[in-house]
Design a protein around this motif. Structure first.
Motif, mmCIF file in Angstrom:
data_model
loop_
_atom_site.group_PDB
_atom_site.id
_atom_site.type_symbol
_atom_site.label_atom_id
_atom_site.label_comp_id
_atom_site.label_asym_id
_atom_site.label_seq_id
_atom_site.Cartn_x
_atom_site.Cartn_y
_atom_site.Cartn_z
ATOM 1 N N SER A 119 0.618 -1.219 0.014
ATOM 2 C CA SER A 119 -0.079 0.073 -0.160
ATOM 3 C C SER A 119 0.892 1.302 -0.066
ATOM 4 C CB SER A 119 -0.923 -0.071 1.210
ATOM 5 O OG SER A 119 -0.440 0.020 2.367
ATOM 6 N N SER A 120 2.077 1.090 0.411
ATOM 7 C CA SER A 120 3.120 2.061 0.566
ATOM 8 C C SER A 120 3.136 2.596 -1.044
ATOM 9 C CB SER A 120 4.264 2.031 1.118
ATOM 10 O OG SER A 120 5.167 1.113 0.401
ATOM 11 N N LEU A 121 3.179 1.826 -1.832
ATOM 12 C CA LEU A 121 3.590 1.978 -3.323
ATOM 13 C C LEU A 121 2.374 2.947 -3.875
ATOM 14 C CD1 LEU A 121 5.072 -1.370 -4.684
ATOM 15 C CD2 LEU A 121 6.159 0.641 -3.522
ATOM 16 N N LEU A 122 1.130 2.391 -3.258
ATOM 17 C CA LEU A 122 -0.160 3.010 -3.867
ATOM 18 C C LEU A 122 -0.374 4.511 -3.623
ATOM 19 C CD1 LEU A 122 -2.660 0.175 -3.041
ATOM 20 C CD2 LEU A 122 -1.660 1.130 -5.497
ATOM 21 N N ARG A 123 0.363 4.745 -2.420
ATOM 22 C CA ARG A 123 0.332 6.052 -1.629
ATOM 23 C C ARG A 123 1.338 6.920 -2.097
ATOM 24 N NH1 ARG A 123 -1.186 3.192 3.497
ATOM 25 N NH2 ARG A 123 0.853 3.343 4.075
ATOM 26 N N MET A 124 2.262 6.362 -2.912
ATOM 27 C CA MET A 124 3.556 7.190 -3.060
ATOM 28 C C MET A 124 3.154 8.620 -3.656
ATOM 29 S SD MET A 124 6.525 5.810 -5.340
ATOM 30 C CE MET A 124 7.307 4.910 -3.855
ATOM 31 N N ALA A 125 3.661 9.422 -2.885
ATOM 32 C CA ALA A 125 3.563 10.808 -3.320
ATOM 33 C C ALA A 125 3.785 11.121 -4.617
ATOM 34 C CB ALA A 125 4.160 11.759 -2.324
ATOM 35 N N ALA A 126 3.131 12.201 -5.157
ATOM 36 C CA ALA A 126 3.693 12.693 -6.545
ATOM 37 C C ALA A 126 5.057 13.090 -6.567
ATOM 38 C CB ALA A 126 2.621 13.839 -6.915
ATOM 39 N N GLY A 127 5.858 12.788 -7.551
ATOM 40 C CA GLY A 127 7.094 13.051 -7.485
ATOM 41 C C GLY A 127 8.099 11.709 -7.286
ATOM 42 N N GLY A 128 7.476 10.827 -6.694
ATOM 43 C CA GLY A 128 8.241 9.695 -6.695
ATOM 44 C C GLY A 128 8.367 8.717 -7.823
ATOM 45 N N ASP A 129 9.098 7.791 -7.794
ATOM 46 C CA ASP A 129 9.148 6.786 -9.029
ATOM 47 C C ASP A 129 8.306 5.631 -8.742
ATOM 48 O OD1 ASP A 129 12.047 6.149 -10.969
ATOM 49 O OD2 ASP A 129 9.662 5.700 -10.958
ATOM 50 N N PRO A 130 7.264 5.427 -9.043
ATOM 51 C CA PRO A 130 6.342 4.350 -8.803
ATOM 52 C C PRO A 130 7.093 3.020 -9.601
ATOM 53 C CG PRO A 130 5.026 6.000 -9.851
ATOM 54 C CD PRO A 130 6.548 6.492 -9.826
ATOM 55 N N GLU A 131 7.548 3.023 -10.875
ATOM 56 C CA GLU A 131 8.319 2.037 -11.383
ATOM 57 C C GLU A 131 9.394 1.372 -10.552
ATOM 58 O OE1 GLU A 131 6.633 3.140 -15.736
ATOM 59 O OE2 GLU A 131 8.486 2.420 -15.603
ATOM 60 N N ALA A 132 10.202 2.508 -10.234
ATOM 61 C CA ALA A 132 11.650 1.971 -9.528
ATOM 62 C C ALA A 132 11.188 1.327 -8.335
ATOM 63 C CB ALA A 132 12.287 3.360 -9.291
ATOM 64 N N ALA A 133 10.149 1.883 -7.531
ATOM 65 C CA ALA A 133 9.725 1.408 -6.204
ATOM 66 C C ALA A 133 9.142 -0.035 -6.530
ATOM 67 C CB ALA A 133 8.619 2.236 -5.594
ATOM 68 N N PHE A 134 8.485 -0.064 -7.351
ATOM 69 C CA PHE A 134 7.726 -1.540 -7.659
ATOM 70 C C PHE A 134 9.024 -2.643 -8.156
ATOM 71 C CE2 PHE A 134 5.929 -4.716 -10.679
ATOM 72 C CZ PHE A 134 4.735 -4.982 -10.057
ATOM 73 N N ALA A 135 9.958 -1.999 -8.776
ATOM 74 C CA ALA A 135 11.072 -3.093 -9.172
ATOM 75 C C ALA A 135 11.856 -3.497 -7.957
ATOM 76 C CB ALA A 135 12.110 -2.403 -9.973
ATOM 77 N N LEU A 136 11.934 -2.441 -6.908
ATOM 78 C CA LEU A 136 12.727 -2.868 -5.607
ATOM 79 C C LEU A 136 11.912 -3.811 -4.873
ATOM 80 C CD1 LEU A 136 15.284 -1.304 -5.393
ATOM 81 C CD2 LEU A 136 14.278 0.228 -3.624
ATOM 82 N N PHE A 137 10.662 -3.777 -4.888
ATOM 83 C CA PHE A 137 9.545 -4.479 -4.186
ATOM 84 C C PHE A 137 9.949 -6.010 -4.861
ATOM 85 C CE2 PHE A 137 6.585 -5.609 -1.473
ATOM 86 C CZ PHE A 137 5.351 -6.119 -1.874
ATOM 87 N N VAL A 138 9.966 -5.946 -6.045
ATOM 88 C CA VAL A 138 9.850 -7.148 -6.852
ATOM 89 C C VAL A 138 11.343 -8.059 -6.373
ATOM 90 C CG1 VAL A 138 10.331 -8.310 -9.016
ATOM 91 C CG2 VAL A 138 8.458 -6.691 -8.510
ATOM 92 N N GLU A 139 12.270 -7.264 -6.196
ATOM 93 C CA GLU A 139 13.983 -7.716 -5.832
ATOM 94 C C GLU A 139 13.555 -8.251 -4.456
ATOM 95 O OE1 GLU A 139 15.257 -7.783 -9.468
ATOM 96 O OE2 GLU A 139 16.757 -8.213 -7.657
ATOM 97 N N ASP A 140 12.910 -7.713 -3.594
ATOM 98 C CA ASP A 140 12.939 -8.433 -2.336
ATOM 99 C C ASP A 140 11.972 -9.561 -2.310
ATOM 100 O OD1 ASP A 140 14.116 -6.135 -1.076
ATOM 101 O OD2 ASP A 140 12.336 -4.986 -0.503
ATOM 102 N N LEU A 141 10.970 -9.458 -3.211
ATOM 103 C CA LEU A 141 10.127 -10.799 -3.223
ATOM 104 C C LEU A 141 10.671 -12.021 -4.022
ATOM 105 C CD1 LEU A 141 6.589 -9.558 -4.114
ATOM 106 C CD2 LEU A 141 7.589 -9.938 -1.969
#
Lengths: 420, 471
Positions: free
Chosen positions: B444-466
């Motif tokens: 949900s932190s990815l969904l709430r990511m404030a404007a200006g963040g990089d959703p795609e990079a955050a998602f990729a990082l999350f996938v790396e953890d998984l």
């Protein structure tokens, strides 16, 4: 959790059901069947707990998980009591182990509602079926049924059980609405009627053929909680009287609301005096065995029973014009109205009158308390003195000191035991 | 005085009484003597001759059926005077008062009725209070009881046990007589000593547990108990030993219940210990949690949202708490964050069906915002109140790895706030559950990511953890 821990939780959760009767079913024994168990006409109380109640049946819940939120109930979904659940096999083994050691007459199984009514009822019925079919159990089985359950399941319950019951819970629809919002009076009575039909049908069939299947030969009973709402005794007794007439119930049990662990804030903090429950049982007896009507037991100005004196004495003091009753000539129904004379004693007197005139010492011989009956009777050697019945202090002579009625009174509150 | 010898049994008395009636022995002159208690050989010899003559006497006396029932009962009474009383009644019935038992109230009959009643009551109490103990013999189980009846009722009471326990083998030992049932026939023998009976049975602890639990401490009626279960029976009842303790505790237990109610009225919201059953069956845990009231969150939630997944998962995933949709459906991770989590799992090459998914807090905590139910973070007290459920799940499931999504999950699993998600993500931490915990962000932190963040990079990082979940 082991069986002992479950037993502690699930017996504790079942103890607010007053019924423990094991009487009035078909007479059976296990001499030729190879199974185990028998029944007796009057039932047997195998032990007594310090609350004065008998232990006749292993009275437990299958589980005390419940999706309902009935506020007077210790097992309601919003209560923080510890929860447990027996397997079918555990209940069956516990019943047989206790039965073999002569601790009990049988099983009284009830359950909180898990998942839904049918799922729960299936489990309850499976216990009874296993006991009867797999183990040839001939002892007593009482099943609590759920009004919402499928009729086919209730039919099977009646096939295995000696008695089935549905609790009416509270005397009025408004009380139910207030304290048991998921329960519905119309539905409860509808289920009772359906059971009554099956019982009547089975009786009729068995008159035709002894091989016709039994259906709950010990009949149907119910329970009402008393004192959790301001409903009067008049309303409670009226309700009981209707249930006896309409549903042909064997018994209505009255359970004085008692403090429960983790009680709801909507309930009264103080338990009603136990003596109220006792007086209701006495009044119930008057309805069933003494030819009294509800409007004779309570009045418009006094809709609650007198806690200090029993309801029959209370009636007699309000209706002094009927007394004294002549024991040598009065008809049976008037003898039944005399405070201090029970049904057995009355029948004994009616029989004895054929051979002799009744005198006071005859009453002593059949263990009648002279002190209680003398103001109300005439015998060959006794007529109440002038200032007997007219005496304004007559009531005071019978009324017990009020403090004996306390919750923790250790004085015996003698009266109807629950097992007959 | 006419001495009437008989063998002490009811049958023997009947025979002797018939003979006495034939000879016209007046009850006032009759003295009944039980030859078993008479010591001399002379008396025993005398008995033989008496029995020999009187046994053959013709019984021409008619007595009502009620007399046979009454005398049968009275003969079991322990009172020595019973034979004399019965003979007097027999005499009166056969000498001008044949209707004596048909209703008239008579002093002597009343006394005999009272004796019969005492015997029947004792018989009933024997049926109720005999307690069998199981012993193992060379040929299998045998059930043995020690009982001390008030009257001489063993023969009277024994057929009941044969009817009931036909398929068992049992013995009831008493000081007077013993009854034995071998599965086929009932036999009687001389009285026994208490030491011959077993002293314990494995089921008695369970029975005492039941007795203590079925007692309602809020209503004490000692008189009603002792009226039906007099104290003299207590010593052979395994449950009776508990009575003093139950009574001593009852007032205190009730006071605690009332006090708890009063406290509850004062504080509308309350915390208590979660009632977690001790079991490895997650289904049972789920059923139990459905009614959990350990913290006040249940009041505004629709239902408990318990964990879901295989019974033997390799990985247990712990989130924060159910959201709006989870609360309506009753399943974890089915809302927007759940969908994002599913997408990330696919990208990481992990099957969601292999994961058991649950939350640190199992009720939805929210505040109304217009028509919306707005998510609120659970506080430490609510997390602590719910932790017993998470513990029970982890102990039951025994996973090889625990994935913590977000700070609340990490705090609940590790039991401390030491972990900082952003700096410690992707790392393993030891836990008390025998499996390490892997920390990452909550989807949900990815969904709430404030404007200006990089959703795609955050998602990729999350996938790396998984990806670290893969075997």
């Amino acid at each position: 959790m082991n069986v002992s821990e479950k037993l502690a939780i699930l017996a504790d959760a079942a103890k607010y059901d007053a019924s423990c009767a094991s009487s009035g079913t078909t007479l059976r024994n296990s001499r030729d069947s190879g199974g185990i168990g028998s029944t007796t006409a009057a039932g047997i109380c195998h032990s007594y707990t310090p609350d004065g109640r008998c232990v006749s049946l292993l009275k437990i819940l299958l589980t005390n998980y419940c999706v309902y939120d009935c506020l007077y109930c210790v097992n309601r979904v919003s209560s923080a009591v510890p929860r447990a659940r027996f397997t079918i096999e555990e209940v069956v083994n516990l019943t047989l182990d206790f039965y073999r050691r002569n601790y009990i007459e049988g099983l009284f199984l009830s359950s909180g509602i898990i998942r839904n009514a049918d799922y729960t009822m299936e489990q309850v019925v499976a216990v009874a079926r296993t006991l009867r079919q797999v183990h040839g159990f001939k002892g007593y089985i009482h099943l609590k049924t759920i009004p919402e359950a499928n009729q086919a399941l209730i039919d099977e319950a009646g096939k295995w059980a000696d008695r089935i019951s549905i609790n009416i819970e509270l005397p009025t629809a408004a009380d139910l609405q207030l304290l048991a919002p998921e329960k519905n009076q119309t539905r409860i009575e509808g289920a009772m009627s359906a059971i009554r039909e099956r019982i009547d049908q089975s009786k009729a069939e068995r008159r035709e053929s002894a091989k016709a299947p039994l259906f709950a030969p010990g009949g149907q009973s119910t329970q009402m909680i008393v004192g959790a709402t301001p409903t009067t005794d008049a309303t409670i007794l009226d309700r009981a009287s209707q249930l006896y007439d309409r549903q042909g119930l064997r018994r209505v049990y009255y359970s004085a609301f008692s403090p429960i662990p983790d009680a709801s804030s909507k309930l009264p903090l103080i338990a009603p005096p136990l003596v109220r429950e006792h007086r209701l049982y006495q009044a119930d007896w008057l309805l069933r065995f003494y030819e009294f009507k509800v409007d004779e037991i309570t009045t418009g100005t006094a809709p609650n029973l007198d806690l200090e004196i029993d309801p029959k004495l209370s009636w007699a003091l309000r209706n002094r014009q009927w007394f004294p009753v002549n024991l040598n000539s009065a008809p049976r129904h008037l003898l039944l109205r005399v405070p201090g004379l029970g049904v057995k004693t009355v029948d004994r007197l009616v029989q004895a009158r054929r051979w002799q005139k009744i005198r006071l010492h005859d009453l002593t011989r059949i263990r009648v308390s002279l002190k209680k009956v003398m103001p109300f009777i005439e015998t060959l050697d006794h007529t109440p003195s002038g200032h007997g019945l007219e005496d304004d202090n007559l009531r005071a002579r019978f009324a017990a000191p009020a403090e004996q009625m306390d919750l923790f009174a250790t004085q015996p509150a003698s009266g109807p035991t629950l097992e007959f | 005085m006419n001495e009437l010898f008989f063998d002490g049994t009811f049958v023997g008395w009947k025979r002797a009484a018939r003979g006495a009636l034939v000879r016209g022995v007046d009850p006032a002159q009759a003295r009944w003597i039980d030859a078993r208690s008479a010591q001399t050989e002379f008396m025993l010899a005398n008995l033989e001759s008496v029995a020999g003559t009187e046994g053959d006497a013709p019984g021409v006396f008619r007595v009502p059926r009620e007399f046979m029932t009454l005398s049968g009962c009275v003969s079991c009474h322990r009172d020595e005077s019973r034979w004399t009383r019965l003979y007097r009644l027999l005499w009166r019935l056969t000498h001008g008062e044949p209707h004596l038992l048909e209703g008239a109230i008579d002093a002597e009959v009343s006394e005999l009725n009272a004796m019969a009643k005492a015997v029947r009551r004792d018989e009933h109490k024997m049926h109720a209070f005999v307690r069998f103990r199981e012993i193992t013999t060379a040929t299998g189980a045998w059930f043995v009881a020690w009982f001390e009846p008030q009257h001489l009722i063993v023969e009277l009471a024994a057929p009941f046990f044969a009817d009931r326990f036909a398929a068992m083998r049992w013995s009831i030992l008493t000081p007077d007589r013993c009854a034995h049932w071998d599965g086929k026939a009932l036999t009687f023998a001389e009285g026994a000593d208490r030491s011959a009976a077993p002293t314990q049975d494995a089921a008695e602890d369970l029975w005492r547990t039941y007795y203590a639990s079925i007692f309602n401490p809020a209503r004490v009626k000692i008189g009603a108990m002792t009226k039906e279960m007099p104290r003299h029976y207590w010593k052979n009842l395994p449950e009776a030993a508990l009575i003093p303790q139950l009574l001593a505790e009852s007032a205190g237990r009730t006071a605690v219940m009332v006090a708890a109610s009063e406290e509850r009225v004062e504080r509308a919201t309350d915390f208590s210990a979660a009632a977690v059953p001790v079991t490895d069956d997650v289904g049972l845990l789920r059923d139990a949690a459905a009614s959990c009231r350990a913290c006040p969150l249940w009041r505004r939630a629709t239902c408990t949202v318990f964990g879901e997944g295989p019974v033997r998962p390799r990985v247990v995933v712990v989130g924060e708490q159910p959201g709006d949709q989870e609360d309506r459906v009753g399943k974890p991770f089915v809302g927007p964050a759940g969908l994002l989590f599913n997408r990330a799992l696919v990208a990481a090459g992990v099957e969601r069906a292999e994961l058991y998914v649950t939350n640190a807090v199992k009720h939805f905590k929210w505040e109304p915002r217009g028509k919306l139910r707005l998510h609120q973070k659970p506080n430490a007290r609510e997390i602590a109140a719910c932790r017993p459920w998470l513990e029970a799940e982890l102990r039951a499931l025994k996973p090889a790895l625990i994935l913590c999504l977000g700070a609340t999950a990490a705090q609940a699993v590790l039991g401390s706030k030491e972990v900082r998600v952003l700096s410690d993500r992707g790392q393993l931490f030891p836990t008390e559950f025998g499996a390490p915990a892997l920390i990452t962000v909550h989807p949900s932190s990815l969904l709430r990511m404030a404007a200006g963040g990089d959703p795609e990079a955050a998602f990729a990082l999350f996938v790396e953890d998984l990806k670290k979940l893969r075997g």
